[in-house]
Design a protein around this motif. Structure first.
Motif, PDB file in Angstrom:
ATOM      1  N   THR A 279      14.660 -68.651 110.823  1.00  0.00           N
ATOM      2  CA  THR A 279      14.237 -68.758 109.688  1.00  0.00           C
ATOM      3  C   THR A 279      12.816 -69.385 108.891  1.00  0.00           C
ATOM      4  OG1 THR A 279      15.035 -70.964 110.652  1.00  0.00           O
ATOM      5  CG2 THR A 279      17.081 -70.015 109.834  1.00  0.00           C
ATOM      6  N   ASP A 280      12.969 -69.726 107.747  1.00  0.00           N
ATOM      7  CA  ASP A 280      12.196 -70.465 106.871  1.00  0.00           C
ATOM      8  C   ASP A 280      10.993 -69.145 107.487  1.00  0.00           C
ATOM      9  OD1 ASP A 280      13.251 -72.593 106.183  1.00  0.00           O
ATOM     10  OD2 ASP A 280      12.712 -73.594 107.922  1.00  0.00           O
TER      11      ASP A 280
ATOM     12  N   ALA B 138       9.997 -63.822 102.294  1.00  0.00           N
ATOM     13  CA  ALA B 138      10.476 -62.754 102.400  1.00  0.00           C
ATOM     14  C   ALA B 138      10.220 -60.932 102.437  1.00  0.00           C
ATOM     15  CB  ALA B 138      11.995 -63.200 101.294  1.00  0.00           C
TER      16      ALA B 138
ATOM     17  N   THR C  85      12.904 -59.808 106.746  1.00  0.00           N
ATOM     18  CA  THR C  85      13.114 -61.083 106.760  1.00  0.00           C
ATOM     19  C   THR C  85      14.251 -60.875 105.494  1.00  0.00           C
ATOM     20  OG1 THR C  85      11.245 -61.435 108.054  1.00  0.00           O
ATOM     21  CG2 THR C  85      12.368 -63.189 106.328  1.00  0.00           C
ATOM     22  N   SER C  86      15.225 -61.521 105.002  1.00  0.00           N
ATOM     23  CA  SER C  86      16.176 -61.969 103.621  1.00  0.00           C
ATOM     24  C   SER C  86      14.613 -62.431 103.297  1.00  0.00           C
ATOM     25  CB  SER C  86      17.052 -62.197 104.361  1.00  0.00           C
ATOM     26  OG  SER C  86      17.983 -63.636 104.057  1.00  0.00           O
ATOM     27  N   ALA C  87      15.474 -62.422 101.643  1.00  0.00           N
ATOM     28  CA  ALA C  87      14.713 -63.402 100.513  1.00  0.00           C
ATOM     29  C   ALA C  87      15.443 -64.476 100.577  1.00  0.00           C
ATOM     30  CB  ALA C  87      16.108 -62.881  99.554  1.00  0.00           C
ATOM     31  N   GLY C  88      16.143 -65.019 101.739  1.00  0.00           N
ATOM     32  CA  GLY C  88      16.580 -66.374 101.327  1.00  0.00           C
ATOM     33  C   GLY C  88      15.427 -66.743 103.182  1.00  0.00           C
ATOM     34  N   GLY C  89      14.799 -65.991 103.910  1.00  0.00           N
ATOM     35  CA  GLY C  89      14.225 -66.485 104.862  1.00  0.00           C
ATOM     36  C   GLY C  89      14.481 -65.627 106.124  1.00  0.00           C
ATOM     37  N   ILE C  90      15.661 -65.373 106.390  1.00  0.00           N
ATOM     38  CA  ILE C  90      16.129 -65.285 107.642  1.00  0.00           C
ATOM     39  C   ILE C  90      16.153 -63.795 108.164  1.00  0.00           C
ATOM     40  CG2 ILE C  90      18.861 -64.973 108.837  1.00  0.00           C
ATOM     41  CD1 ILE C  90      20.018 -66.855 106.823  1.00  0.00           C
TER      42      ILE C  90
END
Length: 176
Positions: free
Chosen positions: A24-25, A28, A129-134
């Motif tokens: 995470t974090d 993106a 990595t997703s737009a949410g940082g995952i």
């Protein structure tokens, strides 16, 4: 040591090294992921300034290249101890239907015809990595084994590789 941002699990397979990420974090988009030569996540000095992860050295295998294109299920398992911003467990990453999941492979043809260079053996496929940082992804790298990369480090770089250049180092783990 920075905060833990997730886990990285490593496993051998007949097709090569399987790298499973649950992080995470992160920024993106595609982020560079590489094995570095030295077992450290420490900063180093360059041009009078401290640079994150510089003590880890260059990407592993600048003079080596990989062989076959892999696709497979891991047989052996290993994990990396907590270091800098990544931490790991000794368990396999569990992926369910609701999780983002992608599988990328990197094989024999490592040359980039547009750039005129071959990638180092320690360069792994990009980490989506997703737009949410995952980043929940599994990648396979032909020609690498756990025994070969123990005593080195794994780095995540911000953004995708640009030719033979990588972005700033943003996360690190020492491969035990």
């Amino acid at each position: 040591m920075g905060k833990a941002i997730g886990t990285i699990n490593l496993a051998n397979s007949p097709e090569g090294l399987v790298v499973s990420a649950d992080l995470t974090d992160l920024p993106a988009g595609n982020n560079g992921m590489h094995i570095h030569e030295k077992p450290t996540c420490e900063a180093g000095e360059k041009d009078g300034k401290m640079v994150a992860g510089l003590a880890a050295g260059a990407h592993y295998g600048h003079h080596d290249h990989v062989m076959a294109a892999p696709q497979g299920v891991p047989e052996g398992q290993a994990s990396m101890p907590a270091a800098q911003q990544m931490a790991s467990t000794d368990q396999s990453m569990s992926m369910g239907v609701a999780q983002e999941h992608s599988m990328h492979s990197m094989g024999e043809d490592m040359a980039d015809p547009d750039q005129g260079y071959a990638k180092p053996k320690g360069d792994l496929p990009p980490l989506p990595t997703s737009a949410g940082g995952i980043a929940r992804s599994m990648v396979v790298r032909a020609g690498l084994t756990l025994d070969e990369i123990r005593g080195r480090s794994l780095m995540i770089h911000s953004g995708p590789d640009d030719g033979s250049k990588s972005g700033p180092k943003i996360a690190c783990a020492v491969i035990d």
